[in-house]
Design a protein around this motif. Structure first.
Motif, PDB file in Angstrom:
ATOM      1  N   THR A   1       0.831  -1.194   0.000  1.00  0.00           N
ATOM      2  CA  THR A   1       0.000   0.000   0.000  1.00  0.00           C
ATOM      3  C   THR A   1       0.871   1.252   0.000  1.00  0.00           C
ATOM      4  OG1 THR A   1      -1.757  -1.152   1.195  1.00  0.00           O
ATOM      5  CG2 THR A   1      -1.790   1.260   1.259  1.00  0.00           C
ATOM      6  N   VAL A   2       0.494   2.231  -0.832  1.00  0.00           N
ATOM      7  CA  VAL A   2       1.225   3.489  -0.934  1.00  0.00           C
ATOM      8  C   VAL A   2       0.347   4.608  -0.382  1.00  0.00           C
ATOM      9  CG1 VAL A   2       2.391   5.098  -2.502  1.00  0.00           C
ATOM     10  CG2 VAL A   2       2.399   2.634  -2.993  1.00  0.00           C
ATOM     11  N   VAL A   3       0.943   5.460   0.442  1.00  0.00           N
ATOM     12  CA  VAL A   3       0.190   6.556   1.035  1.00  0.00           C
ATOM     13  C   VAL A   3       0.892   7.890   0.751  1.00  0.00           C
ATOM     14  CG1 VAL A   3      -0.853   5.154   2.853  1.00  0.00           C
ATOM     15  CG2 VAL A   3       1.364   6.255   3.269  1.00  0.00           C
ATOM     16  N   VAL A   4       0.126   8.973   0.901  1.00  0.00           N
ATOM     17  CA  VAL A   4       0.657  10.324   0.759  1.00  0.00           C
ATOM     18  C   VAL A   4       0.864  10.889   2.157  1.00  0.00           C
ATOM     19  CG1 VAL A   4       0.246  12.651  -0.122  1.00  0.00           C
ATOM     20  CG2 VAL A   4      -0.565  10.653  -1.417  1.00  0.00           C
ATOM     21  N   THR A   5       2.114  11.273   2.465  1.00  0.00           N
ATOM     22  CA  THR A   5       2.417  11.772   3.801  1.00  0.00           C
ATOM     23  C   THR A   5       2.843  13.236   3.824  1.00  0.00           C
ATOM     24  OG1 THR A   5       4.676  10.887   3.604  1.00  0.00           O
ATOM     25  CG2 THR A   5       3.024   9.499   4.699  1.00  0.00           C
ATOM     26  N   GLY A   6       2.995  13.839   2.647  1.00  0.00           N
ATOM     27  CA  GLY A   6       3.373  15.250   2.601  1.00  0.00           C
ATOM     28  C   GLY A   6       2.921  15.888   1.307  1.00  0.00           C
TER      29      GLY A   6
ATOM     30  N   GLY B   1       9.050  -2.174  -4.803  1.00  0.00           N
ATOM     31  CA  GLY B   1      10.097  -2.344  -3.813  1.00  0.00           C
ATOM     32  C   GLY B   1      11.368  -1.571  -4.066  1.00  0.00           C
ATOM     33  N   ARG B   2      11.381  -0.703  -5.084  1.00  0.00           N
ATOM     34  CA  ARG B   2      12.591   0.072  -5.364  1.00  0.00           C
ATOM     35  C   ARG B   2      12.828   1.161  -4.338  1.00  0.00           C
ATOM     36  NH1 ARG B   2      12.564   2.902 -10.724  1.00  0.00           N
ATOM     37  NH2 ARG B   2      14.523   3.659  -9.843  1.00  0.00           N
ATOM     38  N   ALA B   3      11.783   1.623  -3.695  1.00  0.00           N
ATOM     39  CA  ALA B   3      11.910   2.740  -2.758  1.00  0.00           C
ATOM     40  C   ALA B   3      10.874   2.618  -1.657  1.00  0.00           C
ATOM     41  CB  ALA B   3      11.751   4.065  -3.496  1.00  0.00           C
ATOM     42  N   GLU B   4      11.141   3.293  -0.560  1.00  0.00           N
ATOM     43  CA  GLU B   4      10.165   3.423   0.524  1.00  0.00           C
ATOM     44  C   GLU B   4       9.501   4.797   0.491  1.00  0.00           C
ATOM     45  OE1 GLU B   4       9.151   1.128   2.431  1.00  0.00           O
ATOM     46  OE2 GLU B   4      10.710  -0.395   2.314  1.00  0.00           O
ATOM     47  N   VAL B   5      10.243   5.802   0.008  1.00  0.00           N
ATOM     48  CA  VAL B   5       9.755   7.180  -0.048  1.00  0.00           C
ATOM     49  C   VAL B   5      10.104   7.755  -1.421  1.00  0.00           C
ATOM     50  CG1 VAL B   5       9.933   9.502   0.929  1.00  0.00           C
ATOM     51  CG2 VAL B   5      10.079   7.506   2.443  1.00  0.00           C
ATOM     52  N   VAL B   6       9.134   8.403  -2.046  1.00  0.00           N
ATOM     53  CA  VAL B   6       9.377   9.047  -3.342  1.00  0.00           C
ATOM     54  C   VAL B   6       8.787  10.459  -3.316  1.00  0.00           C
ATOM     55  CG1 VAL B   6       8.964   9.001  -5.837  1.00  0.00           C
ATOM     56  CG2 VAL B   6       9.385   6.863  -4.603  1.00  0.00           C
ATOM     57  N   VAL B   7       9.603  11.424  -3.726  1.00  0.00           N
ATOM     58  CA  VAL B   7       9.165  12.809  -3.886  1.00  0.00           C
ATOM     59  C   VAL B   7       8.718  12.960  -5.341  1.00  0.00           C
ATOM     60  CG1 VAL B   7       9.803  15.226  -3.591  1.00  0.00           C
ATOM     61  CG2 VAL B   7      10.973  13.455  -2.244  1.00  0.00           C
ATOM     62  N   ALA B   8       7.424  13.202  -5.554  1.00  0.00           N
ATOM     63  CA  ALA B   8       6.886  13.139  -6.920  1.00  0.00           C
ATOM     64  C   ALA B   8       5.974  14.318  -7.212  1.00  0.00           C
ATOM     65  CB  ALA B   8       6.119  11.832  -7.123  1.00  0.00           C
TER      66      ALA B   8
ATOM     67  N   GLU C   1       1.940  28.923 -14.225  1.00  0.00           N
ATOM     68  CA  GLU C   1       3.270  28.455 -13.836  1.00  0.00           C
ATOM     69  C   GLU C   1       3.257  28.056 -12.367  1.00  0.00           C
ATOM     70  OE1 GLU C   1       6.160  31.563 -14.319  1.00  0.00           O
ATOM     71  OE2 GLU C   1       5.163  32.931 -12.929  1.00  0.00           O
ATOM     72  N   GLY C   2       4.202  27.201 -11.991  1.00  0.00           N
ATOM     73  CA  GLY C   2       4.301  26.752 -10.614  1.00  0.00           C
ATOM     74  C   GLY C   2       4.630  25.282 -10.519  1.00  0.00           C
ATOM     75  N   ALA C   3       4.442  24.713  -9.336  1.00  0.00           N
ATOM     76  CA  ALA C   3       4.772  23.303  -9.105  1.00  0.00           C
ATOM     77  C   ALA C   3       3.904  22.736  -7.994  1.00  0.00           C
ATOM     78  CB  ALA C   3       6.248  23.146  -8.737  1.00  0.00           C
ATOM     79  N   GLY C   4       3.652  21.440  -8.075  1.00  0.00           N
ATOM     80  CA  GLY C   4       2.964  20.706  -7.021  1.00  0.00           C
ATOM     81  C   GLY C   4       3.676  19.386  -6.777  1.00  0.00           C
ATOM     82  N   VAL C   5       3.924  19.051  -5.511  1.00  0.00           N
ATOM     83  CA  VAL C   5       4.713  17.874  -5.157  1.00  0.00           C
ATOM     84  C   VAL C   5       4.050  17.142  -4.000  1.00  0.00           C
ATOM     85  CG1 VAL C   5       6.934  17.086  -4.220  1.00  0.00           C
ATOM     86  CG2 VAL C   5       6.889  18.857  -5.983  1.00  0.00           C
ATOM     87  N   VAL C   6       4.090  15.811  -4.054  1.00  0.00           N
ATOM     88  CA  VAL C   6       3.612  14.989  -2.948  1.00  0.00           C
ATOM     89  C   VAL C   6       4.728  14.052  -2.490  1.00  0.00           C
ATOM     90  CG1 VAL C   6       1.218  15.060  -3.738  1.00  0.00           C
ATOM     91  CG2 VAL C   6       2.680  13.169  -4.450  1.00  0.00           C
ATOM     92  N   ILE C   7       4.667  13.674  -1.231  1.00  0.00           N
ATOM     93  CA  ILE C   7       5.560  12.644  -0.701  1.00  0.00           C
ATOM     94  C   ILE C   7       4.773  11.344  -0.657  1.00  0.00           C
ATOM     95  CG2 ILE C   7       7.016  11.882   1.198  1.00  0.00           C
ATOM     96  CD1 ILE C   7       7.962  14.474  -0.171  1.00  0.00           C
ATOM     97  N   LEU C   8       5.210  10.394  -1.463  1.00  0.00           N
ATOM     98  CA  LEU C   8       4.639   9.047  -1.477  1.00  0.00           C
ATOM     99  C   LEU C   8       5.478   8.151  -0.584  1.00  0.00           C
ATOM    100  CD1 LEU C   8       4.142   8.808  -5.342  1.00  0.00           C
ATOM    101  CD2 LEU C   8       2.353   9.286  -3.663  1.00  0.00           C
ATOM    102  N   GLU C   9       4.808   7.256   0.115  1.00  0.00           N
ATOM    103  CA  GLU C   9       5.534   6.427   1.075  1.00  0.00           C
ATOM    104  C   GLU C   9       4.824   5.087   1.225  1.00  0.00           C
ATOM    105  OE1 GLU C   9       7.478   7.165   5.542  1.00  0.00           O
ATOM    106  OE2 GLU C   9       6.298   8.724   4.560  1.00  0.00           O
TER     107      GLU C   9
ATOM    108  N   GLU D   1       3.870   0.724   5.360  1.00  0.00           N
ATOM    109  CA  GLU D   1       4.663   0.149   6.447  1.00  0.00           C
ATOM    110  C   GLU D   1       5.679   1.153   6.980  1.00  0.00           C
ATOM    111  OE1 GLU D   1       4.261  -3.225   3.320  1.00  0.00           O
ATOM    112  OE2 GLU D   1       4.258  -1.026   3.367  1.00  0.00           O
ATOM    113  N   HIS D   2       6.341   1.826   6.052  1.00  0.00           N
ATOM    114  CA  HIS D   2       7.369   2.790   6.449  1.00  0.00           C
ATOM    115  C   HIS D   2       6.745   3.982   7.166  1.00  0.00           C
ATOM    116  CE1 HIS D   2      10.669   5.744   5.996  1.00  0.00           C
ATOM    117  NE2 HIS D   2      11.451   4.677   5.967  1.00  0.00           N
ATOM    118  N   ALA D   3       5.598   4.450   6.657  1.00  0.00           N
ATOM    119  CA  ALA D   3       4.915   5.587   7.274  1.00  0.00           C
ATOM    120  C   ALA D   3       4.456   5.249   8.694  1.00  0.00           C
ATOM    121  CB  ALA D   3       3.728   6.000   6.414  1.00  0.00           C
TER     122      ALA D   3
END
Length: 423
Positions: A7-12, A187-194, A240-248, A251-253
């Motif tokens: 399961t992947v969640v958004v933490t930021g 399984g390549r990562a536990e946290v991804v900034v996307a 113009e601008g940017a939007g970013v989420v922290i995916l995690e 289990e790690h979260a």
């Protein structure tokens, strides 16, 4: 590792947009129905056929140190501001490996841009022509390359699991988030900034889009120019601008006691194979992406209560999207509050999927859908869906609810993301 059980969640979340310098002020502007579009004050805009745009509310130079900003294209500056917000919002107090909460070998970044460092490229070419070879910045190539924003965000958080940049025009930001979800699932990562970023308010892109008849030329009414689903819509407004989420990984979260905004259920992807710029008017390509999403996630259609639509305010694209929603979801589309936040932010091209995912997540968390503003007369063809016009719409206060974020781009790219929140 069994990816189907991860399961992947958004933490930021983080954003810098025409409505505000962070996610909170952007959300406040969206719910207030405030337009971020204004007249361009630059001297070059005087003779342009399009003299309006949704310009950033807070200049990145107010946040990023000047010495660092000089080595970053504007798109990378936006990405860094939004990513640093999201990283801090997720509870990380330093670079990966510094605070003991995450292994840098398990952190990745996926930051997309549809156009990349276009202002650097064109600006440095002007310097070459006017001032000569020796005046061209030695930082030009790392500044203009499309992977520059992702690479710089990766450096800022010490990401070593992978740094990626999908480029799929206006679907780029959504595809980046989808890629990040898969990085964790496999399984390549536990946290991804996307997320996504774009900085293309420059005379050449504006002239080119204007000559394509893709942009609104309603220069006399900038705040009313972006009007998705309205019968008098006549093109998009550049933002113009940017939007970013922290995916995690969940289990790690859980292990670090992180706050969870929503579950990132997955993505659906397809291609129109219809035209290099025009969407398939039947909406079939979009429908295939929606079907792909349902198949990939096992989504319960009854849970979908909100769609942050791609709807850019173009005559063909807005209706094709609604047709696809009805085709795939049938009567379930009646309980999906459809809104286009581009009516307020303008169209951020490759950054759209990033800020609109942030908006979709906050809509779930706050249980309210932002409005589509400037709808004075709903297009009769738009009645196939429940369009949220001019005022925000309350969403179900209890239970498990899902929001979709639709993003489509030149080349026929179709990406749909799904997020779930349970109260």
């Amino acid at each position: 590792m069994n990816s189907t059980k991860r399961t992947v969640v958004v933490t930021g979340i983080g954003a810098t947009t025409p409505l505000g310098g962070d996610a909170a002020s952007t959300w406040e502007g969206l719910i207030a129905g405030r337009s971020g579009v204004s007249h361009l004050q630059q001297e070059w805009a005087t003779d342009m056929p399009v003299r309006i745009a949704a310009q950033i509310a807070v200049e990145p130079g107010e946040i990023i140190p000047r010495t660092q900003a000089r080595r970053l294209d504007r798109s990378a500056q936006f990405a860094l501001v939004a990513a640093q917000q999201a990283w801090s919002d997720a509870g990380f107090t330093g670079k990966a490996g510094e605070d003991g909460t995450v292994d840098p070998d398990r952190v990745g970044t996926v930051i997309a841009s549809g156009i990349g460092g276009v202002t650097t490229l064109l600006g440095q070419y002007d310097i070459l022509r006017e001032k000569g070879v020796r005046r061209v910045s030695p930082h030009t190539v790392p500044m203009l390359m499309p992977n520059g924003p992702s690479a710089n965000v990766g450096l800022s958080v010490n990401a070593r699991a992978g740094v990626h940049t999908p480029v799929s025009a206006c679907a780029s930001g959504a595809e980046a988030i989808g890629y990040g979800i898969e990085m964790i699932r496999t399984g390549r990562a536990e946290v991804v900034v996307a997320g996504g970023t774009e900085a293309a308010i420059h005379p050449l892109p504006i002239a080119a889009f204007g000559n394509m008849m893709a942009m609104s030329k309603n220069n006399d009414d900038p705040q009313g120019a972006s009007r998705p689903f309205d019968v008098n819509r006549n093109g998009f407004v550049l933002g113009e601008g940017a939007g970013v989420v922290i995916l995690e990984s969940e289990e790690h979260a859980k292990a670090r006691g992180a706050r969870v905004y929503a579950e990132a259920l997955g993505q659906g992807i397809s291609a129109d194979s219809h035209d290099i710029v025009q969407p398939d008017p039947s909406g079939n390509g979009i429908a295939h992406a929606l079907q792909n999403l349902v198949q990939n996630t096992g989504l319960d259609l009854a849970e979908i209560v909100h769609v942050n639509a791609h709807a850019t305010s173009t005559p063909a694209g807005d209706i094709a999207e609604l047709k696809a929603l009805r085709k795939v979801f049938g009567d379930h589309a009646d309980h999906m509050a459809v809104a286009s936040t581009k009516s307020m932010t303008g169209h951020l091209l490759g950054g759209a999927g990033g800020i609109e995912s942030v908006a979709a997540i906050l809509a779930l968390r706050n249980r309210v859908a932002p409005p589509t503003i400037n709808v004075t007369e709903l297009d009769p063809e738009a009645t196939v869906a429940d369009v949220v016009c001019n005022e925000p719409r309350e969403l179900p206060r209890q239970g498990s609810v899902v929001a979709l974020n639709d993003s489509f781009g030149f080349g026929g790219h179709n990406v749909v993301l799904a997020f779930r929140h349970t109260a």
